[in-house]
Scaffold this motif. Sequence first.
Motif, PDB file in Angstrom:
ATOM      1  N   MET A   1       0.802  -1.173   0.000  1.00 23.25           N
ATOM      2  CA  MET A   1       0.000   0.000   0.000  1.00 23.25           C
ATOM      3  C   MET A   1       0.865   1.265   0.000  1.00 23.25           C
ATOM      4  N   PHE A   2       1.952   1.268   0.762  1.00 24.35           N
ATOM      5  CA  PHE A   2       2.848   2.421   0.788  1.00 24.35           C
ATOM      6  C   PHE A   2       3.582   2.582  -0.528  1.00 24.35           C
ATOM      7  N   SER A   3       3.844   1.490  -1.219  1.00 25.49           N
ATOM      8  CA  SER A   3       4.569   1.587  -2.483  1.00 25.49           C
ATOM      9  C   SER A   3       3.731   2.281  -3.549  1.00 25.49           C
ATOM     10  N   ASP A   4       2.414   2.053  -3.563  1.00 26.13           N
ATOM     11  CA  ASP A   4       1.545   2.758  -4.502  1.00 26.13           C
ATOM     12  C   ASP A   4       1.530   4.256  -4.183  1.00 26.13           C
ATOM     13  N   HIS A   5       1.451   4.543  -2.908  1.00 29.04           N
ATOM     14  CA  HIS A   5       1.449   5.940  -2.483  1.00 29.04           C
ATOM     15  C   HIS A   5       2.786   6.605  -2.817  1.00 29.04           C
ATOM     16  N   ASP A   6       3.898   5.909  -2.633  1.00 33.02           N
ATOM     17  CA  ASP A   6       5.227   6.429  -2.959  1.00 33.02           C
ATOM     18  C   ASP A   6       5.382   6.635  -4.462  1.00 33.02           C
ATOM     19  N   SER A   7       4.860   5.725  -5.277  1.00 35.04           N
ATOM     20  CA  SER A   7       4.995   5.873  -6.726  1.00 35.04           C
ATOM     21  C   SER A   7       4.158   7.052  -7.229  1.00 35.04           C
ATOM     22  N   VAL A   8       2.979   7.271  -6.657  1.00 36.62           N
ATOM     23  CA  VAL A   8       2.153   8.427  -7.018  1.00 36.62           C
ATOM     24  C   VAL A   8       2.862   9.710  -6.611  1.00 36.62           C
ATOM     25  N   ASP A   9       3.454   9.709  -5.410  1.00 33.03           N
ATOM     26  CA  ASP A   9       4.206  10.884  -4.955  1.00 33.03           C
ATOM     27  C   ASP A   9       5.399  11.154  -5.864  1.00 33.03           C
ATOM     28  N   ASP A  10       6.088  10.089  -6.294  1.00 36.70           N
ATOM     29  CA  ASP A  10       7.229  10.258  -7.198  1.00 36.70           C
ATOM     30  C   ASP A  10       6.777  10.836  -8.543  1.00 36.70           C
ATOM     31  N   MET A  11       5.633  10.342  -9.049  1.00 36.34           N
ATOM     32  CA  MET A  11       5.111  10.864 -10.319  1.00 36.34           C
ATOM     33  C   MET A  11       4.727  12.333 -10.175  1.00 36.34           C
ATOM     34  N   LEU A  12       4.069  12.658  -9.082  1.00 35.45           N
ATOM     35  CA  LEU A  12       3.683  14.056  -8.861  1.00 35.45           C
ATOM     36  C   LEU A  12       4.906  14.952  -8.680  1.00 35.45           C
ATOM     37  N   ASP A  13       5.924  14.455  -7.974  1.00 34.64           N
ATOM     38  CA  ASP A  13       7.163  15.231  -7.820  1.00 34.64           C
ATOM     39  C   ASP A  13       7.842  15.454  -9.163  1.00 34.64           C
ATOM     40  N   ALA A  14       7.890  14.406  -9.991  1.00 30.95           N
ATOM     41  CA  ALA A  14       8.515  14.531 -11.311  1.00 30.95           C
ATOM     42  C   ALA A  14       7.753  15.535 -12.162  1.00 30.95           C
ATOM     43  N   LYS A  15       6.403  15.458 -12.112  1.00 32.03           N
ATOM     44  CA  LYS A  15       5.586  16.392 -12.886  1.00 32.03           C
ATOM     45  C   LYS A  15       5.769  17.818 -12.378  1.00 32.03           C
ATOM     46  N   ASN A  16       5.816  17.985 -11.049  1.00 29.45           N
ATOM     47  CA  ASN A  16       6.033  19.320 -10.473  1.00 29.45           C
ATOM     48  C   ASN A  16       7.391  19.888 -10.870  1.00 29.45           C
ATOM     49  N   LYS A  17       8.426  19.044 -10.876  1.00 31.78           N
ATOM     50  CA  LYS A  17       9.770  19.505 -11.273  1.00 31.78           C
ATOM     51  C   LYS A  17       9.772  19.942 -12.735  1.00 31.78           C
ATOM     52  N   ARG A  18       9.099  19.141 -13.582  1.00 34.32           N
ATOM     53  CA  ARG A  18       9.047  19.475 -15.008  1.00 34.32           C
ATOM     54  C   ARG A  18       8.284  20.790 -15.219  1.00 34.32           C
ATOM     55  N   LEU A  19       7.162  20.946 -14.544  1.00 36.09           N
ATOM     56  CA  LEU A  19       6.394  22.191 -14.649  1.00 36.09           C
ATOM     57  C   LEU A  19       7.174  23.379 -14.086  1.00 36.09           C
ATOM     58  N   ALA A  20       7.917  23.146 -12.991  1.00 34.36           N
ATOM     59  CA  ALA A  20       8.734  24.223 -12.414  1.00 34.36           C
ATOM     60  C   ALA A  20       9.843  24.631 -13.385  1.00 34.36           C
ATOM     61  N   GLU A  21      10.450  23.654 -14.062  1.00 34.00           N
ATOM     62  CA  GLU A  21      11.480  23.973 -15.057  1.00 34.00           C
ATOM     63  C   GLU A  21      10.888  24.754 -16.237  1.00 34.00           C
ATOM     64  N   ASN A  22       9.700  24.333 -16.698  1.00 37.65           N
ATOM     65  CA  ASN A  22       9.024  25.068 -17.780  1.00 37.65           C
ATOM     66  C   ASN A  22       8.710  26.492 -17.346  1.00 37.65           C
ATOM     67  N   LEU A  23       8.216  26.634 -16.124  1.00 39.95           N
ATOM     68  CA  LEU A  23       7.907  27.965 -15.610  1.00 39.95           C
ATOM     69  C   LEU A  23       9.168  28.812 -15.494  1.00 39.95           C
ATOM     70  N   ALA A  24      10.258  28.226 -15.028  1.00 44.42           N
ATOM     71  CA  ALA A  24      11.524  28.962 -14.912  1.00 44.42           C
ATOM     72  C   ALA A  24      12.015  29.399 -16.287  1.00 44.42           C
ATOM     73  N   THR A  25      11.844  28.541 -17.289  1.00 42.93           N
ATOM     74  CA  THR A  25      12.248  28.891 -18.650  1.00 42.93           C
ATOM     75  C   THR A  25      11.416  30.060 -19.174  1.00 42.93           C
ATOM     76  N   LYS A  26      10.104  30.002 -18.943  1.00 42.21           N
ATOM     77  CA  LYS A  26       9.228  31.086 -19.400  1.00 42.21           C
ATOM     78  C   LYS A  26       9.524  32.393 -18.681  1.00 42.21           C
TER      79      LYS A  26
END
Length: 106
Positions: free
Chosen positions: A1-26
């Motif tokens: 159960m924790f592994s599913d929660h950790d993988s969702v958190d990792d996906m959200l962190d990766a998406k947030n980092k990508r969006l933050a990089e796009n925002l920094a570029t803009k």
Amino acid sequence: MFSDHDSVDDMLDAKNKRLAENLATKVSRLKSLAYDIDREVDDQNDYLDGMDSNMMSATGLLTGSVKRFSTMVRSGRDNRRLLCYVSLGLVLIFFMLYYLVSRIQR
């Protein structure tokens, strides 16, 4: 159960980092554009200030010429005759130049 929660958190962190990089570029691009606009405005202001200075000097030159012209008109008859000849000569020169330029452009 924790592994599913950790993988969702990792996906959200990766998406947030990508969006933050796009925002920094803009933001970086917008900052660069703002700097370019500021530089262009400064250049245009310098250009307009130079034009103002040139206009003031031309105004002074024309004012002096008008004063000399008025003085010459108010003086004796000989000066008026000379003024008429010079004016007529200038008009003829301008007409000849206009005619020559119009013939060359055809």
